[in-house]
Every structure is written in C-alpha cells, then in structure tokens.
Design a protein around this motif. Structure first.
Motif, PDB file in Angstrom:
ATOM      1  N   LEU A  51       0.786  -1.173   0.165  1.00  0.00           N
ATOM      2  CA  LEU A  51      -0.146   0.157  -0.079  1.00  0.00           C
ATOM      3  C   LEU A  51       1.051   1.324  -0.176  1.00  0.00           C
ATOM      4  O   LEU A  51      -0.005   2.423  -0.206  1.00  0.00           O
ATOM      5  N   GLY A  52       2.016   1.021   0.383  1.00  0.00           N
ATOM      6  CA  GLY A  52       2.933   2.368   0.342  1.00  0.00           C
ATOM      7  C   GLY A  52       2.607   3.217   1.815  1.00  0.00           C
ATOM      8  O   GLY A  52       2.170   2.545   2.879  1.00  0.00           O
ATOM      9  N   TRP A  53       2.601   4.515   1.808  1.00  0.00           N
ATOM     10  CA  TRP A  53       2.398   5.195   3.024  1.00  0.00           C
ATOM     11  C   TRP A  53       0.737   5.222   3.066  1.00  0.00           C
ATOM     12  O   TRP A  53       0.166   5.619   2.068  1.00  0.00           O
ATOM     13  N   HIS A  54       0.081   4.648   3.953  1.00  0.00           N
ATOM     14  CA  HIS A  54      -1.417   4.921   4.038  1.00  0.00           C
ATOM     15  C   HIS A  54      -1.949   4.804   5.535  1.00  0.00           C
ATOM     16  O   HIS A  54      -1.021   4.697   6.521  1.00  0.00           O
ATOM     17  N   GLN A  95      12.041  18.618  -2.163  1.00  0.00           N
ATOM     18  CA  GLN A  95      12.421  17.004  -2.278  1.00  0.00           C
ATOM     19  C   GLN A  95      11.637  16.499  -3.486  1.00  0.00           C
ATOM     20  O   GLN A  95      11.987  15.659  -4.246  1.00  0.00           O
ATOM     21  N   GLY A  96      10.573  17.061  -4.107  1.00  0.00           N
ATOM     22  CA  GLY A  96       9.903  16.659  -5.131  1.00  0.00           C
ATOM     23  C   GLY A  96       8.325  16.787  -4.941  1.00  0.00           C
ATOM     24  O   GLY A  96       7.896  17.533  -4.170  1.00  0.00           O
ATOM     25  N   GLU A  97       7.615  15.936  -5.730  1.00  0.00           N
ATOM     26  CA  GLU A  97       5.989  16.164  -5.596  1.00  0.00           C
ATOM     27  C   GLU A  97       5.707  14.810  -4.393  1.00  0.00           C
ATOM     28  O   GLU A  97       5.997  13.795  -4.395  1.00  0.00           O
ATOM     29  N   ALA A 113      -0.416   8.465   0.859  1.00  0.00           N
ATOM     30  CA  ALA A 113       0.684   9.477   0.587  1.00  0.00           C
ATOM     31  C   ALA A 113       1.565   8.888   0.020  1.00  0.00           C
ATOM     32  O   ALA A 113       2.121   7.807   0.047  1.00  0.00           O
ATOM     33  N   GLY A 114       1.979   9.599  -1.217  1.00  0.00           N
ATOM     34  CA  GLY A 114       2.688   8.911  -2.100  1.00  0.00           C
ATOM     35  C   GLY A 114       3.614   9.951  -2.888  1.00  0.00           C
ATOM     36  O   GLY A 114       3.445  11.274  -2.769  1.00  0.00           O
ATOM     37  N   GLY A 115       4.528   9.835  -3.657  1.00  0.00           N
ATOM     38  CA  GLY A 115       5.379  10.936  -4.190  1.00  0.00           C
ATOM     39  C   GLY A 115       6.579  10.536  -5.049  1.00  0.00           C
ATOM     40  O   GLY A 115       6.655   9.117  -5.289  1.00  0.00           O
ATOM     41  N   THR A 116       7.318  11.448  -5.549  1.00  0.00           N
ATOM     42  CA  THR A 116       8.322  11.163  -6.339  1.00  0.00           C
ATOM     43  C   THR A 116       9.737  11.237  -5.671  1.00  0.00           C
ATOM     44  O   THR A 116      10.909  11.092  -6.140  1.00  0.00           O
ATOM     45  N   TYR A 117       9.807  11.068  -4.307  1.00  0.00           N
ATOM     46  CA  TYR A 117      11.149  10.960  -3.436  1.00  0.00           C
ATOM     47  C   TYR A 117      11.057  10.027  -2.328  1.00  0.00           C
ATOM     48  O   TYR A 117       9.694   9.846  -2.054  1.00  0.00           O
ATOM     49  N   ASP A 118      11.756   9.971  -1.547  1.00  0.00           N
ATOM     50  CA  ASP A 118      11.503   9.173  -0.373  1.00  0.00           C
ATOM     51  C   ASP A 118      10.702   9.859   0.748  1.00  0.00           C
ATOM     52  O   ASP A 118      11.159  10.862   1.370  1.00  0.00           O
ATOM     53  N   LEU A 119       9.479   9.670   1.132  1.00  0.00           N
ATOM     54  CA  LEU A 119       8.697  10.382   1.754  1.00  0.00           C
ATOM     55  C   LEU A 119       9.297  10.373   3.358  1.00  0.00           C
ATOM     56  O   LEU A 119       8.796  11.223   4.042  1.00  0.00           O
ATOM     57  N   SER A 120       9.867   9.531   3.778  1.00  0.00           N
ATOM     58  CA  SER A 120      10.513   9.272   5.000  1.00  0.00           C
ATOM     59  C   SER A 120      11.060  10.410   5.324  1.00  0.00           C
ATOM     60  O   SER A 120      11.727  10.708   6.584  1.00  0.00           O
ATOM     61  N   THR A 121      11.791  11.242   4.526  1.00  0.00           N
ATOM     62  CA  THR A 121      12.783  12.115   4.757  1.00  0.00           C
ATOM     63  C   THR A 121      11.961  13.422   4.870  1.00  0.00           C
ATOM     64  O   THR A 121      12.468  14.646   5.481  1.00  0.00           O
ATOM     65  N   THR A 122      10.554  13.423   4.905  1.00  0.00           N
ATOM     66  CA  THR A 122       9.910  14.558   5.174  1.00  0.00           C
ATOM     67  C   THR A 122       8.690  13.928   6.182  1.00  0.00           C
ATOM     68  O   THR A 122       7.450  14.176   5.798  1.00  0.00           O
ATOM     69  N   ASN A 127       3.295  12.454   9.714  1.00  0.00           N
ATOM     70  CA  ASN A 127       2.899  12.431  11.139  1.00  0.00           C
ATOM     71  C   ASN A 127       2.257  13.520  11.841  1.00  0.00           C
ATOM     72  O   ASN A 127       2.341  14.720  11.225  1.00  0.00           O
ATOM     73  N   ASN A 128       1.180  13.167  12.588  1.00  0.00           N
ATOM     74  CA  ASN A 128       0.508  14.220  13.329  1.00  0.00           C
ATOM     75  C   ASN A 128      -0.376  15.106  12.191  1.00  0.00           C
ATOM     76  O   ASN A 128      -0.369  16.366  12.622  1.00  0.00           O
ATOM     77  N   GLN A 129      -0.908  14.447  11.486  1.00  0.00           N
ATOM     78  CA  GLN A 129      -1.714  15.018  10.579  1.00  0.00           C
ATOM     79  C   GLN A 129      -3.162  15.249  10.891  1.00  0.00           C
ATOM     80  O   GLN A 129      -3.494  14.328  11.756  1.00  0.00           O
TER      81      GLN A 129
END
Length: 171
Positions: A51-54, A95-97, A113-122, A127-129
């Motif tokens: 699922l990626g980030w979910h 960092q990207g999209e 949540a998905g993107g064109t870069y490693d989302l764990s860097t942001t 978190n805390n959304q």
C-alpha cells in the motif's frame, strides 16, 4: 337513455383509472447518521510494500453503496480557524512531489501519501496530520457526482448540505 349510458360508463371507467395505485415506485426509508463531519487528529501514516504510506479507518456504521466521502487535510490556520484543503492534492516541495489521495467503500476509507522522492525524509507530512472526513448521502447530491463534489471547498460543502459544524465527531 342511449346518451346517458355511455356517459355513465365513462364516469365509472375514469374512477378506476384515477384510483389505481402505481406500485412501481417503492421507497425505502433508511436512517443514516449523515451528512456528517468527522475529525481525524494526530494521524500517522504507516508503510508497507503493498500500500505504500497509508492510513485506514472504519466507519461507525456502514454507508449506503451510492453515498460519497470527501476528505480534507488541514494545512494550517487562519486566525483560530483551520484551513482545509481537499484531497486528492499534490504538494510541490523542494524534495519533489508529494501526493495525498484516498479511496472508500461503504465500510471504510484509506488515505494514501505517495510521491516522487523518499517520503520518510519529510516526516512532517506523514505524522501528526489532521484530516476532516465528510460523509454525504447521494440523495442530498441531487444528481451530483463525486466529480461535482471535488470542485467544492469545505465551506461550500458544509453550506450546500446544511451540515452542522457544531456536531463534528471523531472516528
């Protein structure tokens, strides 16, 4: 007498025509606890390879199959009022999209949540959304589609469907 009999038959026949009941339209009253608004606070996305980030959540009560879900992400505040941005949404970061999206069924919904870069860097975007989930019965849509709802702001949806914001619940 010859003229009276056809008039009498016409009168009796018209009574039967107008007294017939059309049973083709069957309406079933279903009690639902929406339109409603629910807050999701301190949402932390999880990651897995499928699922990626979910983030997923069940509804308190199942919706009807034809009803709609609209989800907003809080992007900040203006004065003391939250600022809501409807998802799906793409954020253009250094960092990207980063894309927020969701899907739903009558029993639950999933925010991605998905993107064109490693989302764990942001992590500030994972978190805390805070999200606001709006449940809208199709009957209130008056032939509106989900595409029509995507064009409306949070305030427009609240006004259009007479949703009482003082009764915002939590899931």
């Amino acid at each position: 007498m010859k003229k009276f009999l056809p008039l009498l038959l016409l009168l009796v026949g018209s009574l039967f025509i107008f007294s017939c009941k059309d049973d083709d339209d069957v309406y079933v009253q279903v009690d639902v606890d929406y339109p409603a608004v629910y807050d999701l606070r301190n949402v932390n996305f999880s990651y897995n390879n499928d699922l990626g980030w979910h983030y997923g959540q069940n509804f308190n009560n199942p919706m009807l199959d034809q009803d709609y879900v609209v989800i907003f992400r809080q992007t900040g505040t203006s004065g003391n009022a939250p600022v809501w941005q409807q998802i799906p949404r793409t954020l253009y970061l250094d960092q990207g999209e980063l894309d927020y999206d969701f899907d739903f069924s009558k029993n639950d919904f999933m925010i991605y949540a998905g993107g064109t870069y490693d989302l764990s860097t942001t992590p500030q975007y994972l978190n805390n959304q805070t999200f606001r989930v709006v449940l809208v019965p199709a009957v209130y849509g008056k032939n509106a589609t989900l595409e029509d709802l995507k064009k409306l702001s949070y305030e427009e949806i609240i006004a259009k469907y007479n949703i009482d914001e003082s009764k915002v619940g939590t899931l």
